[in-house]
Design a protein around this motif. Structure first.
Motif, short mmCIF file in Angstrom:
data_model
loop_
_atom_site.label_atom_id
_atom_site.label_comp_id
_atom_site.label_asym_id
_atom_site.label_seq_id
_atom_site.Cartn_x
_atom_site.Cartn_y
_atom_site.Cartn_z
N SER A 1 0.86 -1.19 0.00
CA SER A 1 0.00 0.00 0.00
C SER A 1 0.90 1.24 0.00
CB SER A 1 -0.90 0.02 1.23
OG SER A 1 -0.13 0.29 2.39
N THR A 2 0.32 2.38 -0.28
CA THR A 2 1.10 3.64 -0.26
C THR A 2 1.71 3.85 1.11
OG1 THR A 2 -0.33 4.59 -1.95
CG2 THR A 2 0.97 6.13 -0.63
N TRP A 3 0.94 3.61 2.15
CA TRP A 3 1.43 3.78 3.51
C TRP A 3 2.57 2.81 3.81
CZ3 TRP A 3 1.58 0.51 7.76
CH2 TRP A 3 1.94 1.12 8.98
N GLU A 4 2.42 1.54 3.44
CA GLU A 4 3.48 0.54 3.67
C GLU A 4 4.75 0.92 2.93
OE1 GLU A 4 0.63 -3.40 4.26
OE2 GLU A 4 1.24 -2.77 2.24
N HIS A 5 4.59 1.37 1.69
CA HIS A 5 5.73 1.79 0.87
C HIS A 5 6.48 2.94 1.54
CE1 HIS A 5 7.82 3.76 -2.51
NE2 HIS A 5 7.79 2.58 -3.10
N GLN A 6 5.74 3.93 2.01
CA GLN A 6 6.35 5.08 2.68
C GLN A 6 7.06 4.67 3.96
OE1 GLN A 6 2.93 7.62 3.02
NE2 GLN A 6 3.23 8.52 1.00
N CYS A 7 6.43 3.80 4.74
CA CYS A 7 7.05 3.33 5.99
C CYS A 7 8.33 2.56 5.71
CB CYS A 7 6.08 2.44 6.77
SG CYS A 7 4.75 3.33 7.56
N LEU A 8 8.28 1.66 4.72
CA LEU A 8 9.47 0.88 4.38
C LEU A 8 10.59 1.80 3.91
CD1 LEU A 8 10.83 -1.88 4.10
CD2 LEU A 8 9.84 -2.04 1.79
N GLU A 9 10.26 2.79 3.11
CA GLU A 9 11.26 3.74 2.63
C GLU A 9 11.90 4.49 3.81
OE1 GLU A 9 10.89 5.98 -1.27
OE2 GLU A 9 10.39 7.52 0.22
#
Length: 110
Positions: free
Chosen positions: A96-104
Motif C-alpha cells: 500500500s502507499t502507507w506501507e511503501h512510505q514506511c518501508l522507505e
C-alpha cells in the motif's frame, strides 16, 4: 535423457506476493531488517541496496533516494524471486502507499 537429468530438480521460485509479505512484516515490526554492507541508503542514492530480513536477502533499488522496485530476493531455504521487466508484478508495487512510505523511511534510517 540420462539418469543425471532425472536427479536434477529445478529450484522452486518465490512469488512476488511472498516477498511482499516479508516486506510487510518488516513494516509492522514482526521481522527485523538490517543493511548488508557499509553504505547507507543515502550513500547509494541511485543503485541497488541489499538488506537482510532474518535470513532473507533482498536487493532493492534506490532511485535518487526513493524506493523504486525489488531487484531480487532469496529466502533462507534458497528459493528465489527475480525482477522481470516484462512482468508487471513487483513486491514493492504490491505494498500500500502507507506501507511503501514506511518501508522507505525504515531503509533511510538503516
Amino acid at each position: 535423457m540420462t539418469i543425471d537429468d532425472c536427479d536434477h530438480v529445478p529450484p522452486v521460485a518465490l512469488t512476488a506476493r511472498e516477498v511482499c509479505q516479508v516486506l510487510r512484516e518488516v513494516v509492522f515490526g514482526r521481522r527485523t531488517m538490517a543493511k548488508v554492507g557499509n553504505q547507507n541508503w543515502g550513500e547509494v542514492y541511485a543503485c541497488h541496496f541489499d538488506v537482510d530480513i532474518e535470513g532473507w536477502r533482498v536487493t532493492l533499488y534506490n532511485d535518487c533516494d526513493e524506493l523504486d522496485y525489488c531487484e531480487h530476493c532469496v529466502s533462507p531455504d534458497g528459493k528465489r524471486w527475480d525482477f522481470d521487466p516484462g512482468d508487471r508484478t513487483d513486491p514493492i508495487a504490491l505494498l500500500s502507499t502507507w506501507e511503501h512510505q514506511c518501508l522507505e523511511r525504515m531503509l533511510k534510517a538503516l
